[in-house]
Scaffold this motif. Structure first.
Motif, PDB file in Angstrom:
ATOM      1  N   GLU A   1      -8.744  17.367 -14.269  1.00 27.02           N
ATOM      2  CA  GLU A   1      -7.985  16.135 -14.132  1.00 27.02           C
ATOM      3  C   GLU A   1      -7.174  16.212 -12.857  1.00 27.02           C
ATOM      4  OE1 GLU A   1      -5.499  15.756 -17.564  1.00 27.02           O
ATOM      5  OE2 GLU A   1      -6.229  13.785 -17.974  1.00 27.02           O
ATOM      6  N   ASP A   2      -7.234  15.150 -12.033  1.00 27.95           N
ATOM      7  CA  ASP A   2      -6.364  15.202 -10.870  1.00 27.95           C
ATOM      8  C   ASP A   2      -4.973  14.735 -11.282  1.00 27.95           C
ATOM      9  OD1 ASP A   2      -7.796  12.234  -9.333  1.00 27.95           O
ATOM     10  OD2 ASP A   2      -6.226  12.413 -10.839  1.00 27.95           O
ATOM     11  N   SER A   3      -4.039  14.897 -10.338  1.00 29.71           N
ATOM     12  CA  SER A   3      -2.637  14.666 -10.660  1.00 29.71           C
ATOM     13  C   SER A   3      -2.378  13.231 -11.052  1.00 29.71           C
ATOM     14  CB  SER A   3      -1.762  15.041  -9.478  1.00 29.71           C
ATOM     15  OG  SER A   3      -2.174  14.328  -8.348  1.00 29.71           O
ATOM     16  N   TYR A   4      -3.096  12.281 -10.433  1.00 30.02           N
ATOM     17  CA  TYR A   4      -2.814  10.882 -10.727  1.00 30.02           C
ATOM     18  C   TYR A   4      -3.274  10.492 -12.121  1.00 30.02           C
ATOM     19  CZ  TYR A   4      -0.548   9.756  -6.462  1.00 30.02           C
ATOM     20  OH  TYR A   4       0.383   9.705  -5.450  1.00 30.02           O
ATOM     21  N   THR A   5      -4.323  11.129 -12.610  1.00 32.44           N
ATOM     22  CA  THR A   5      -4.748  10.887 -13.997  1.00 32.44           C
ATOM     23  C   THR A   5      -3.664  11.410 -14.922  1.00 32.44           C
ATOM     24  OG1 THR A   5      -6.977  11.326 -13.250  1.00 32.44           O
ATOM     25  CG2 THR A   5      -6.640  11.149 -15.627  1.00 32.44           C
TER      26      THR A   5
ATOM     27  N   ALA B   1      -7.486   9.357  -1.763  1.00 34.58           N
ATOM     28  CA  ALA B   1      -8.265  10.557  -2.113  1.00 34.58           C
ATOM     29  C   ALA B   1      -7.655  11.791  -1.441  1.00 34.58           C
ATOM     30  CB  ALA B   1      -9.716  10.388  -1.698  1.00 34.58           C
ATOM     31  N   ASP B   2      -7.213  11.622  -0.186  1.00 34.27           N
ATOM     32  CA  ASP B   2      -6.574  12.747   0.534  1.00 34.27           C
ATOM     33  C   ASP B   2      -5.280  13.159  -0.163  1.00 34.27           C
ATOM     34  OD1 ASP B   2      -7.426  11.617   3.932  1.00 34.27           O
ATOM     35  OD2 ASP B   2      -8.569  12.757   2.433  1.00 34.27           O
ATOM     36  N   ILE B   3      -4.511  12.160  -0.603  1.00 33.31           N
ATOM     37  CA  ILE B   3      -3.250  12.442  -1.303  1.00 33.31           C
ATOM     38  C   ILE B   3      -3.546  13.194  -2.602  1.00 33.31           C
ATOM     39  CG2 ILE B   3      -1.344  11.361  -2.599  1.00 33.31           C
ATOM     40  CD1 ILE B   3      -1.387   9.120  -0.433  1.00 33.31           C
ATOM     41  N   ASN B   4      -4.528  12.687  -3.347  1.00 28.80           N
ATOM     42  CA  ASN B   4      -4.891  13.339  -4.618  1.00 28.80           C
ATOM     43  C   ASN B   4      -5.328  14.777  -4.394  1.00 28.80           C
ATOM     44  OD1 ASN B   4      -4.371  10.960  -5.884  1.00 28.80           O
ATOM     45  ND2 ASN B   4      -6.473  10.553  -6.521  1.00 28.80           N
ATOM     46  N   ARG B   5      -6.124  14.972  -3.340  1.00 28.27           N
ATOM     47  CA  ARG B   5      -6.634  16.329  -3.027  1.00 28.27           C
ATOM     48  C   ARG B   5      -5.476  17.266  -2.688  1.00 28.27           C
ATOM     49  NH1 ARG B   5     -11.336  14.527  -0.902  1.00 28.27           N
ATOM     50  NH2 ARG B   5     -10.300  13.872   1.007  1.00 28.27           N
ATOM     51  N   LEU B   6      -4.548  16.790  -1.877  1.00 22.26           N
ATOM     52  CA  LEU B   6      -3.408  17.619  -1.473  1.00 22.26           C
ATOM     53  C   LEU B   6      -2.562  17.980  -2.693  1.00 22.26           C
ATOM     54  CD1 LEU B   6      -1.576  18.979   0.603  1.00 22.26           C
ATOM     55  CD2 LEU B   6      -0.541  16.769   1.087  1.00 22.26           C
ATOM     56  N   LEU B   7      -2.270  16.982  -3.520  1.00 22.21           N
ATOM     57  CA  LEU B   7      -1.449  17.234  -4.713  1.00 22.21           C
ATOM     58  C   LEU B   7      -2.151  18.199  -5.663  1.00 22.21           C
ATOM     59  CD1 LEU B   7       0.138  13.774  -5.570  1.00 22.21           C
ATOM     60  CD2 LEU B   7       1.349  15.886  -5.083  1.00 22.21           C
TER      61      LEU B   7
ATOM     62  N   LEU C   1       2.405  15.200   2.763  1.00 21.62           N
ATOM     63  CA  LEU C   1       2.215  14.248   1.662  1.00 21.62           C
ATOM     64  C   LEU C   1       2.865  12.905   1.990  1.00 21.62           C
ATOM     65  CD1 LEU C   1       1.191  14.032  -1.332  1.00 21.62           C
ATOM     66  CD2 LEU C   1       3.523  14.614  -2.009  1.00 21.62           C
ATOM     67  N   PHE C   2       4.079  12.950   2.502  1.00 24.99           N
ATOM     68  CA  PHE C   2       4.800  11.708   2.805  1.00 24.99           C
ATOM     69  C   PHE C   2       4.120  10.948   3.943  1.00 24.99           C
ATOM     70  CE2 PHE C   2       7.648  12.422  -0.338  1.00 24.99           C
ATOM     71  CZ  PHE C   2       8.638  13.376  -0.131  1.00 24.99           C
ATOM     72  N   GLN C   3       3.571  11.695   4.909  1.00 25.85           N
ATOM     73  CA  GLN C   3       2.860  11.033   6.010  1.00 25.85           C
ATOM     74  C   GLN C   3       1.627  10.314   5.489  1.00 25.85           C
ATOM     75  OE1 GLN C   3       2.186  14.183   8.851  1.00 25.85           O
ATOM     76  NE2 GLN C   3       3.756  13.412  10.217  1.00 25.85           N
ATOM     77  N   LEU C   4       0.896  10.968   4.608  1.00 31.35           N
ATOM     78  CA  LEU C   4      -0.302  10.353   4.025  1.00 31.35           C
ATOM     79  C   LEU C   4       0.079   9.120   3.225  1.00 31.35           C
ATOM     80  CD1 LEU C   4      -2.306  13.491   2.787  1.00 31.35           C
ATOM     81  CD2 LEU C   4      -3.039  11.858   4.540  1.00 31.35           C
TER      82      LEU C   4
END
Lengths: 173, 154
Positions: free
Chosen positions: A3-7, B11-17, B137-140
């Motif tokens: 699960e990614d963070s947004y889910t 998608a880039d934000i999700n990947r980084l997080l 993250l904030f830049q994205l």
């Protein structure tokens, strides 16, 4: 698939919204009731008015004060802040302060949470006081804090999910 | 075209997080912060993280000054600063920073100056890594908002 963070956020949001629904919304209007001093809900046949939860946030850390302010705001409450126990006591000195809830940090300069809680209870302050401790505090320290006059104790970090059940009980009381 | 840009940035934000969670840099408390951000507080995460950076840098400077003093002996003060850092780090979900602060605090409780100096280096390293990641993250996020045509008063 992980699960990614947004889910994760979406799923947690749904749970929190459900809690908020339980706390703040009534589907059927009830008959008029007599009002009490704090946290009451005045009801008529057709209109519901909910009193805003009034909270004092006592913490020497700016980040934590900001976080707790937003938690309270997110559940429809209003808040005032104090940087330490001495400020919290001073706010109550003239006898006009009236908070439903006080979030009291334990370790603070000038006057710590334990001392502030004792003092507030000596001053006949009847607000619900929730002590906020850290994981570094041992059982004896927590016990001493409770015995100073707390209603409850929670460990940092606070979150909506941790605090809502306690506020629910406060509103029911 | 715009939609693709927004999607790619998201998608880039999700990947980084996801990466930061996997590395243990962030924990669930960061998600709690994000939940508190809404239309009435659209920049809440940015604001609270920046307060955390300001306050943490003051504490780190003070810790360095204390430990660099050859006559230093005030381990209690070190402990108080670290309690604050532990508390604020855990409140924003900065898990690794919190963990290394706890280790540093253990050295200070033993009045172990070399241990404290090492602890400070590790905390500073983790803190700067976190700060760099948050800036990315904030830049994205800013690019994503621009791409989506969203404007927030700053």
């Amino acid at each position: 698939m992980q699960e990614d963070s947004y889910t994760l956020i979406t799923n947690t949001k749904k749970h929190t919204h459900a809690l908020e629904h339980l706390l703040f919304e009534e589907k059927k209007p009830k008959m008029a009731t007599t009002s009490t001093s704090t946290g009451d809900i005045k009801k008529t046949k057709s209109v519901e008015v909910k009193k805003k939860l009034n909270v004092l946030i006592v913490d020497d850390d700016t980040v934590i004060r900001k976080l707790h302010e937003n938690i309270i705001k997110s559940i429809g409450g209003i808040s005032q802040t104090a940087k330490n126990g001495e400020e919290a006591v001073n706010i109550h000195r003239d006898g006009n302060a009236s908070f439903d809830l006080i979030l009291m940090d334990k370790e603070m300069p000038e006057r710590d949470g334990l001392s502030a809680t004792k003092k507030l209870r000596e001053m006949k302050v009847t607000s619900m006081i929730i002590g906020v401790t850290t994981l570094a505090d041992n059982e004896e320290e927590r016990k001493a804090f409770m015995e100073a006059g707390l209603n409850h104790c929670l460990a940092k970090p606070l979150s909506k999910a941790k605090i809502l059940p306690l506020i629910n009980n406060l509103m029911d009381a | 075209m715009l939609g693709l840009g927004v999607d790619r940035l998201q998608a880039d934000i999700n990947r980084l997080l996801t990466s930061l969670f996997h590395q243990g840099v962030l924990d669930e408390q960061f998600l709690q912060l994000q939940q508190l951000q809404d239309e009435t507080s659209p920049t809440f995460v940015y604001d609270v993280i920046n307060i955390y950076f300001d306050e943490s840098e003051k504490l780190l400077r003070s810790l360095r000054l204390l430990l660099m003093d050859r006559e230093f002996s005030d381990y209690k003060k070190i402990g108080l600063h670290l309690n604050q850092l532990v508390g604020s780090s855990s409140s924003i979900g900065a898990r690794r920073v919190r963990t290394v602060c706890v280790a540093f605090r253990s050295a200070s409780e033993l009045n172990n100056r070399p241990g404290c100096l090492r602890g400070l280096e590790v905390v500073e390293h983790e803190y700067h890594y976190l700060k760099n990641m948050m800036h990315e993250l904030f830049q994205l996020e800013q690019q994503r908002l621009l791409a989506a045509g969203v404007r927030y008063p700053m």
